[in-house]
Each structure stands twice: as C-alpha cells, then as structure tokens.
Design a protein around this motif. Structure first.
Motif, mmCIF file in Angstrom:
data_model
loop_
_atom_site.group_PDB
_atom_site.id
_atom_site.type_symbol
_atom_site.label_atom_id
_atom_site.label_comp_id
_atom_site.label_asym_id
_atom_site.label_seq_id
_atom_site.Cartn_x
_atom_site.Cartn_y
_atom_site.Cartn_z
ATOM 1 N N UNK A 38 0.837 -1.206 0.000
ATOM 2 C CA UNK A 38 0.000 0.000 0.000
ATOM 3 C C UNK A 38 0.866 1.248 0.000
ATOM 4 N N UNK A 39 1.901 1.246 0.848
ATOM 5 C CA UNK A 39 2.804 2.396 0.924
ATOM 6 C C UNK A 39 3.618 2.530 -0.366
ATOM 7 N N UNK A 40 4.048 1.398 -0.931
ATOM 8 C CA UNK A 40 4.780 1.455 -2.203
ATOM 9 C C UNK A 40 3.913 2.086 -3.297
ATOM 10 N N UNK A 41 2.626 1.792 -3.274
ATOM 11 C CA UNK A 41 1.706 2.385 -4.252
ATOM 12 C C UNK A 41 1.648 3.901 -4.078
ATOM 13 N N UNK A 42 1.606 4.354 -2.831
ATOM 14 C CA UNK A 42 1.559 5.797 -2.566
ATOM 15 C C UNK A 42 2.864 6.469 -2.985
ATOM 16 N N UNK A 43 3.995 5.811 -2.711
ATOM 17 C CA UNK A 43 5.290 6.376 -3.119
ATOM 18 C C UNK A 43 5.326 6.524 -4.644
ATOM 19 N N UNK A 44 4.843 5.500 -5.352
ATOM 20 C CA UNK A 44 4.783 5.572 -6.822
ATOM 21 C C UNK A 44 3.900 6.738 -7.249
ATOM 22 N N UNK A 45 2.785 6.919 -6.548
ATOM 23 C CA UNK A 45 1.867 8.013 -6.881
ATOM 24 C C UNK A 45 2.546 9.378 -6.698
ATOM 25 N N UNK B 149 7.098 4.990 -16.256
ATOM 26 C CA UNK B 149 7.479 3.801 -15.485
ATOM 27 C C UNK B 149 6.971 3.852 -14.047
ATOM 28 N N UNK B 150 6.829 5.044 -13.475
ATOM 29 C CA UNK B 150 6.242 5.118 -12.130
ATOM 30 C C UNK B 150 4.764 4.720 -12.175
ATOM 31 N N UNK B 151 4.105 4.972 -13.314
ATOM 32 C CA UNK B 151 2.725 4.501 -13.477
ATOM 33 C C UNK B 151 2.699 2.969 -13.534
ATOM 34 N N UNK B 152 3.661 2.385 -14.260
ATOM 35 C CA UNK B 152 3.715 0.918 -14.322
ATOM 36 C C UNK B 152 3.925 0.330 -12.921
ATOM 37 N N UNK B 153 4.848 0.956 -12.155
ATOM 38 C CA UNK B 153 5.105 0.490 -10.788
ATOM 39 C C UNK B 153 3.863 0.681 -9.916
ATOM 40 N N UNK B 154 3.182 1.818 -10.105
ATOM 41 C CA UNK B 154 1.967 2.134 -9.344
ATOM 42 C C UNK B 154 0.933 1.014 -9.506
ATOM 43 N N UNK B 155 0.686 0.619 -10.748
ATOM 44 C CA UNK B 155 -0.319 -0.425 -10.985
ATOM 45 C C UNK B 155 0.178 -1.794 -10.533
ATOM 46 N N UNK B 156 1.479 -2.044 -10.680
ATOM 47 C CA UNK B 156 2.057 -3.315 -10.215
ATOM 48 C C UNK B 156 1.868 -3.457 -8.698
ATOM 49 N N UNK B 157 2.274 -2.424 -7.962
ATOM 50 C CA UNK B 157 2.164 -2.471 -6.499
ATOM 51 C C UNK B 157 0.696 -2.489 -6.066
ATOM 52 N N UNK B 158 -0.149 -1.723 -6.770
ATOM 53 C CA UNK B 158 -1.558 -1.672 -6.393
ATOM 54 C C UNK B 158 -2.220 -3.035 -6.602
ATOM 55 N N UNK B 159 -1.817 -3.749 -7.647
ATOM 56 C CA UNK B 159 -2.400 -5.070 -7.898
ATOM 57 C C UNK B 159 -2.027 -6.048 -6.789
ATOM 58 N N UNK B 160 -0.745 -6.049 -6.379
ATOM 59 C CA UNK B 160 -0.332 -6.948 -5.286
ATOM 60 C C UNK B 160 -1.037 -6.537 -3.981
ATOM 61 N N UNK C 276 -15.543 -1.716 5.417
ATOM 62 C CA UNK C 276 -16.132 -1.779 4.072
ATOM 63 C C UNK C 276 -15.799 -0.522 3.270
ATOM 64 N N UNK C 277 -15.883 0.660 3.910
ATOM 65 C CA UNK C 277 -15.624 1.916 3.186
ATOM 66 C C UNK C 277 -14.154 2.021 2.779
ATOM 67 N N UNK C 278 -13.267 1.435 3.597
ATOM 68 C CA UNK C 278 -11.846 1.417 3.228
ATOM 69 C C UNK C 278 -11.669 0.621 1.942
ATOM 70 N N UNK C 279 -12.329 -0.535 1.877
ATOM 71 C CA UNK C 279 -12.268 -1.377 0.684
ATOM 72 C C UNK C 279 -12.884 -0.655 -0.522
ATOM 73 N N UNK C 280 -14.037 -0.045 -0.305
ATOM 74 C CA UNK C 280 -14.758 0.614 -1.415
ATOM 75 C C UNK C 280 -13.952 1.796 -1.966
ATOM 76 N N UNK C 281 -13.385 2.622 -1.072
ATOM 77 C CA UNK C 281 -12.580 3.755 -1.558
ATOM 78 C C UNK C 281 -11.345 3.263 -2.305
ATOM 79 N N UNK D 98 -8.774 2.635 -7.649
ATOM 80 C CA UNK D 98 -8.204 1.846 -8.745
ATOM 81 C C UNK D 98 -8.919 2.162 -10.062
ATOM 82 N N UNK D 99 -10.247 2.247 -10.019
ATOM 83 C CA UNK D 99 -11.009 2.539 -11.247
ATOM 84 C C UNK D 99 -10.650 3.940 -11.768
ATOM 85 N N UNK D 100 -10.563 4.922 -10.850
ATOM 86 C CA UNK D 100 -10.192 6.282 -11.258
ATOM 87 C C UNK D 100 -8.777 6.325 -11.819
ATOM 88 N N UNK D 101 -7.890 5.504 -11.243
ATOM 89 C CA UNK D 101 -6.504 5.453 -11.721
ATOM 90 C C UNK D 101 -6.440 4.900 -13.133
#
Lengths: 51, 227
Positions: B55-62, B95-106, B122-127, B132-135
């Motif tokens: 999760x943190x790796x995804x934010x760093x990529x963002x 490439x940071x976008x590629x990493x973003x989606x890679x980390x977000x998928x894991x 539930x709201x944590x999961x939904x947000x 992901x859809x907005x990304x």
C-alpha cells in the motif's frame, strides 16, 4: 529475450485452446505472482519496537 | 418569575466545548482521529510482513507520478519530444505509473485474500476500489495525450468502445484538449481525494489484522474466561 523486449514488431502470443496471452502480459503476470508469493513467504527484517 | 425560570449555571457550555462549526469539526476530528492515531509511531506485530508494504509502495509511486507529471505540465505536452530532460521526465512518469499499478495489484490481492473489509472496514475497501477505477481512467487519458502514433491508435480504437456504450457524446477521446484537461486536472484531483480518504480510513479503522490473529485472540479470550 531481445525479441520479447523489442517494440517494433507485434508481440509473440501463447495459445492454449480458447486461452491466449501475449508474452509481455505473461511476463508481467509472472512478476506479479512472484511478488505476491515473495511478500507472503520472505522474512521481514527485524527492527524497531512493535507492540 | 421563579428561580426555575433562570438559566442554569451548569447548563452553560464549558470553555472546552466548542460552539462554532469550525470548533465542532475540530473537536470531532480530535476525538475520532487524534494526531497519535493519524501518525502512529508503532504498529501491531503482524504488520511486520512484506504484504503490508505494498500500500505504501503504491503511494510512493503516486508521489513520483505527481512530481514528474507537474514537471511535464510545466514543459508542455509536446516538450518531451524535443528535450532530453523532458524525455527522461516522461519515462519516469511512464514507469512510475507501471510500478503504481504493479504495487496496487499486489496490494489488492493481499487485501482481497485477507478479507480486508472485516471489522467495519467496508468503506476502506470501497474507496480503494474506486481509487483503482479512477486510476485506470487517468492512465487511459495519459496514453491518449502522448502525442505519438500510439496515442492516435488508442484514441481511434477506444472511440468505438465509448460510442458503443453511449458515452461518445460526453467523452470524446479524439478531442485532445478535453483529454489533456481530464488527465492533468479533473482525474488526478479525483484520484488524490479518494486516495486521501482511503488512507484516512486506514488510520481511522486501523490496519486489518490477519484472520489468524483474530482467531488467536479469540481463543486466548475464551481460555482466560474459562480458567
């Protein structure tokens, strides 16, 4: 490997019956699975105090 | 007039009790998400696992995406074609976008098989799902504004898709100006807001424990009650 990485020609495809996937997508999927399994199995370095 | 008609002294608001809407919001924030909960210095022991890092790796990529995106925005949408620094920034952005989606998928896989929506999360999961859809929408508009043959191909293929579902009148993927504005303003704003909400909810509800930790705590509690 150079052939797989080259972007100036269409990707190679692997096909099993109705299933078909390009080599880049298969490689990416394999990396994802490796990362996921590694994240579950590899030991996390110790450090700091945890409650 | 009787004494009972006089206002009661103890009914007056105490100095600590806010009476303004700003004060009430501050009091609510401090009660629900105090600083030590929002920026904790310790985490439960079960967080010491690589699966909790993604999760943190995804934010760093963002963050890298946003910084390189700002540089590209200053340079202009075609600047990277003629500038080596611009080309480097464009590659970092890509490439940071590629990493973003890679980390977000894991991160998604880890949370899905952990049933991370447990414990009123539930709201944590939904947000997270909306983020992901907005990304995906943001990345799609990014592909459309590369100003190369690839973006032309993607635009003219995807316009048929959007037309077939009745969205062609609203979103014209061949309208470069509309796609640029969506990519650098509207969609990043949506992603930013939803990611901030997601992170605040993670802090509010806490990091989801593994199912084994809940089972263990339950067993210990039952044993203590029985003994």
């Amino acid at each position: 490997m150079i052939g797989i990485a080259a972007l100036d020609h269409p990707a190679d495809y692997f096909t099993w019956g109705i299933w078909s996937i390009s080599a880049p997508n298969l490689i990416l999927f394999a990396i994802l699975v490796l990362l996921f399994v590694g994240a579950l199995l590899l030991p996390f370095p110790k450090g700091g105090e945890h409650k | 007039m009787t004494t009972t008609d006089l206002p009661r002294v103890d009914a007056a608001p105490s100095p600590e009790e806010p009476t303004t809407w700003t004060g009430k919001i501050r009091a609510l924030w401090m009660r629900e998400l105090p600083p030590e909960k929002m920026l904790p210095e310790t985490q439960p022991k079960y967080v010491s696992s690589w699966i909790y890092v993604f999760g943190m790796l995804t934010i760093v990529s963002l963050i890298v995406i946003i910084v390189t995106g700002i540089v590209l925005t200053i340079g202009g949408v075609q600047w990277w074609h003629t500038s080596s620094f611009g080309h480097y920034m464009n590659s970092l952005h890509f490439w940071s976008v590629q990493m973003f989606f890679l980390f977000m998928t894991v991160h998604l896989w880890g949370k899905f098989w952990m049933s991370a929506w447990r414990g009123r999360r539930a709201m944590t999961w939904i947000t997270g799902a909306i983020a992901m859809i907005m990304s995906i929408a943001t990345a799609f508009t990014g592909y459309l504004i590369q100003t190369n043959f690839n973006s032309q191909w993607i635009a003219f293929e995807s316009k048929d898709v959007l037309n077939s579902v009745g969205m062609g009148a609203l979103i014209n993927v061949t309208d470069f100006g509309q796609m640029v504005l969506m990519h650098v303003a509207l969609l990043p704003l949506c992603v930013g807001v939803i990611v901030v909400m997601h992170v605040l909810l993670v802090r509010y509800r806490g990091v989801v424990p593994p199912a084994e930790a809940i089972d263990h705590a339950h067993t210990v509690a039952i044993t203590e009650v029985a003994s």
